[in-house]
Design an enzyme around this catalytic site. Structure first.
Site, PDB file in Angstrom:
ATOM      1  N   ARG A  65       0.811  -1.222   0.000  1.00 10.32           N
ATOM      2  CA  ARG A  65       0.000   0.000   0.000  1.00 10.32           C
ATOM      3  C   ARG A  65       0.842   1.270   0.000  1.00 10.32           C
ATOM      4  O   ARG A  65       0.467   2.260  -0.585  1.00 10.32           O
ATOM      5  CB  ARG A  65      -0.931  -0.002   1.225  1.00 10.32           C
ATOM      6  N   LYS A 175       3.425 -17.350   7.723  1.00 10.44           N
ATOM      7  CA  LYS A 175       2.662 -17.553   8.928  1.00 10.44           C
ATOM      8  C   LYS A 175       2.118 -16.224   9.442  1.00 10.44           C
ATOM      9  O   LYS A 175       2.665 -15.193   9.046  1.00 10.44           O
ATOM     10  CB  LYS A 175       3.519 -18.237   9.982  1.00 10.44           C
ATOM     11  N   HIS A 205       9.871 -21.100   8.666  1.00 10.12           N
ATOM     12  CA  HIS A 205      11.298 -20.908   8.387  1.00 10.12           C
ATOM     13  C   HIS A 205      12.194 -21.816   9.225  1.00 10.12           C
ATOM     14  O   HIS A 205      13.334 -22.054   8.872  1.00 10.12           O
ATOM     15  CB  HIS A 205      11.699 -19.432   8.500  1.00 10.12           C
ATOM     16  N   ASP A 262       2.511 -18.191  18.003  1.00 10.76           N
ATOM     17  CA  ASP A 262       3.675 -17.627  17.325  1.00 10.76           C
ATOM     18  C   ASP A 262       4.800 -18.652  17.151  1.00 10.76           C
ATOM     19  O   ASP A 262       5.477 -18.663  16.121  1.00 10.76           O
ATOM     20  CB  ASP A 262       4.188 -16.416  18.128  1.00 10.76           C
ATOM     21  N   HIS A 267       6.691 -23.774  14.605  1.00  9.95           N
ATOM     22  CA  HIS A 267       8.110 -24.149  14.692  1.00  9.95           C
ATOM     23  C   HIS A 267       8.343 -25.352  15.621  1.00  9.95           C
ATOM     24  O   HIS A 267       8.992 -26.320  15.255  1.00  9.95           O
ATOM     25  CB  HIS A 267       8.950 -22.984  15.205  1.00  9.95           C
TER      26      HIS A 267
HETATM   27  C1  BG6 Z   1       9.030 -15.947  14.096  1.00  7.56           C
HETATM   28  C2  BG6 Z   1       8.233 -15.367  15.234  1.00  7.56           C
HETATM   29  O1  BG6 Z   1       8.274 -16.900  13.403  1.00  7.56           O
HETATM   30  O2  BG6 Z   1      10.191 -16.579  14.618  1.00  7.56           O
HETATM   31  C3  BG6 Z   1       9.063 -14.394  16.043  1.00  7.56           C
HETATM   32  O3  BG6 Z   1       7.091 -14.684  14.714  1.00  7.56           O
HETATM   33  C4  BG6 Z   1      10.352 -15.057  16.498  1.00  7.56           C
HETATM   34  O4  BG6 Z   1       8.335 -13.930  17.181  1.00  7.56           O
HETATM   35  C5  BG6 Z   1      11.059 -15.705  15.305  1.00  7.56           C
HETATM   36  O5  BG6 Z   1      11.171 -14.069  17.089  1.00  7.56           O
HETATM   37  C6  BG6 Z   1      12.248 -16.517  15.778  1.00  7.56           C
HETATM   38  O6  BG6 Z   1      12.977 -16.956  14.676  1.00  7.56           O
HETATM   39  P1  BG6 Z   1      14.532 -17.269  14.772  1.00  7.56           P
HETATM   40  O7  BG6 Z   1      14.886 -17.784  13.422  1.00  7.56           O
HETATM   41  O8  BG6 Z   1      15.207 -15.991  15.136  1.00  7.56           O
HETATM   42  O9  BG6 Z   1      14.675 -18.286  15.863  1.00  7.56           O
END
Ligand code: BG6
Length: 517
Positions: A65, A175, A205, A262, A267
């Site tokens: 936007r 996500k 990720h 989250d 994860h």
């Molecule tokens: C994200 C979350 O998916 O992963 C964040 O939304 C979190 O809150 C992050 O900080 C952590 O990722 P990593 O790769 O730094 O462990």
């Protein structure tokens, strides 16, 4: 329409993956003015480009936007690369080549004219870059925009491959994928009414992290671990995903999400499935994802009548870190002063199948803990008969296998050794493997791996619809109960500590303790 330019990637003579270069394509990022594009996507694409892993004729179109021109958006991306990749501001590969493949369209995501403009630009890039009509759409907007973007892509004809059978169209969905079972199913229904499941790449990720992928190699490329990877030899497993940071200005999002949505639903449960799944018969997307889903299906639902024995939630209050005062969660911007959102959770899970019956999996994750560390620890059963008992002054400790996902990536095995002396004294010692010592190269970032896989059409490290559904089915009743309970059963911990004491009680009740991280 303005002149278009397409990328010419430097050939990578020394490339270790000469065969991993995808077909020419254009990537469209919806929500491109946001943080993710600057911090992760463009730096990852740039790294791939520098290694010669991006296809010839690759282009990126940012859509969001905020109004930018191609030039001002390119400049913003250049600054991001300088900031996050530490390249010099006049980095020649960027300014002479990479930035020319970046375009921008101002789009409120609901205007059909913007999709028409997008279509024209894509057609132009197809022609100029010889992309053959291959397109990768990336949903990086807040999730409330996902449905309308998907529907507009469908209505404008952009969701179907331009040349059926010859070109591909894929969509990556960031996500959070829904906020409970019902909303995730609804999002899935919308997505699959426009795209085929093979076109949909739900990104987590964590699955792209090198150490997480190495879990599969560790388990299934070695003959000595799998025979003991079960209830006969393993006492319990701990999974910790701790973060030092707080919510980093994302109060609005976090109030809606909380720690379980989250971090755990995606994860942590992905990690759990990789640790517990059966060996797939091939290293191929369907086989691997079938086994992950089977493991998830076997996770026992939380017993809601005894929930406190299985789940503890916490929220950080003011605390200190190296002499610096850290604010309470409730005083963060855009957070309600009465918020009951959890910023920490400790859970006990069981997997009801032959391999894992009665083995507890203790999971903990939180914001504002003392350090950033993600680790999976397998604690083995004690030696069945301690012949040294009479001669020892202290208890013999169990063997531990720790998989350090980040930072200081590696694997260590703790076993007992005799202290060199004329008496029989035993002490645990660690046998260590460290990535940084064993391999000279630094690993690709998760987004590099995942973007490349998506362009190559390999969905193995992306989450399939059935897994998402099973993960939500597990956590939704827990979240609903916590919501009903409000502040009852919400425990507080000081920022910079390892969570509330109730989390220690959860594991200590079973005669075990959290491992030091
Ligand atoms: C994200 C979350 O998916 O992963 C964040 O939304 C979190 O809150 C992050 O900080 C952590 O990722 P990593 O790769 O730094 O462990």
């Amino acid at each position: 329409m303005s002149e278009t330019t397409v990328l010419t990637s430097p050939a990578r003579a020394e490339s270790s993956h000469p065969h991993r270069r995808p077909d020419p394509c254009t990537m469209v990022i919806f929500g491109a003015s946001g943080d993710l594009t600057e911090r992760k996507l463009i730096p990852a694409l740039y790294y791939l480009f520098r290694q010669g892993l991006l296809p010839e004729g690759f282009g990126v179109i940012g859509c969001a936007r905020t109004p930018y021109t191609n030039e001002t958006f390119r400049e913003k991306m250049r600054r991001a690369v300088v900031k996050y990749l530490n390249v010099p501001p006049d980095d020649s590969a960027f300014v002479e080549s990479f930035h020319k493949g970046i375009y921008y369209i101002t789009d409120d995501f609901g205007d059909p004219a913007a999709y028409e403009q997008l279509k024209q630009l894509l057609d132009k890039l197809d022609q100029d870059g010889g992309t053959g009509g291959n397109r990768l759409f990336y949903l990086a907007t807040p999730p409330s925009f996902f449905p309308q973007i998907v529907q507009h892509l469908g209505a404008s004809g952009l969701a179907t491959p331009k040349f059926p059978g010859k070109s591909w169209t894929r969509i990556v969905v960031e996500k959070p994928f829904g906020r409970d079972t019902e909303s995730a199913r609804e999002l899935n229904r919308i997505l699959t009414s426009v795209f085929q499941e093979e076109q949909i790449y739900r990104i987590d990720h964590y699955l792209g992290k090198e150490t997480v992928q190495n879990l599969l190699v560790f388990r299934f490329a070695n003959g000595i671990f799998e025979p003991i990877w079960n209830r006969r030899y393993i006492d319990h497993v701990q999974i910790a995903v701790a973060e030092e940071i707080g919510i980093e200005g994302r109060g609005g999002y976090y109030e809606e999400a909380g720690l379980v949505r989250d971090m755990i639903q995606n994860h942590v449960l992905s990690l759990l499935s990789l640790v517990t799944m059966e060996p797939p018969s091939t290293f191929e997307a369907t086989a691997v994802r079938d086994e992950k889903a089977k493991a998830m299906r076997a996770v026992r639902p939380f017993p809601l009548d005894r929930l406190h024995e299985y789940a503890v939630r916490g929220q950080y209050v003011e605390g200190w870190e190296n002499g610096r005062k850290l604010p309470a969660y409730r005083s963060e911007p855009n957070v309600s002063p009465q918020s009951t959102t959890e910023t920490f959770a400790a859970l006990k899970l069981y997997i009801d199948n032959w391999r894992w019956a009665d083995v507890p999996f203790y999971v903990r994750s939180g914001k504002r803990l003392p350090k950033r560390v993600s680790e999976i620890t397998i604690q083995f059963r004690r030696a069945p008969h301690l012949l040294f008992r009479g001669t020892l002054t202290r208890a013999v400790e169990p063997n531990l296998l720790s998989v350090r996902i980040q930072p200081d990536e590696g694997i260590s095995l703790r076993f007992n050794a005799k202290i060199p002396d004329t008496t029989m004294q035993i002490k645990p010692v660690d046998m260590q493997f460290r990535y940084s010592e064993a391999f000279a190269t630094s690993p690709p970032t998760a987004y590099e791996t995942l973007l490349l896989d998506c362009m190559l059409g390999d969905p193995m490290l992306f989450t399939r619809a059935d897994f998402v559904d099973l993960a939500w089915e597990l956590v939704t009743p827990l979240l609903n109960r916590w919501k009903e309970d409000g502040k009852k059963g919400l425990y507080f911990y000081e920022a910079g500590t390892w969570g509330p004491p109730e989390a220690d009680h959860l594991i200590e009740r079973d005669g075990r303790t959290w491992h030091a991280l």
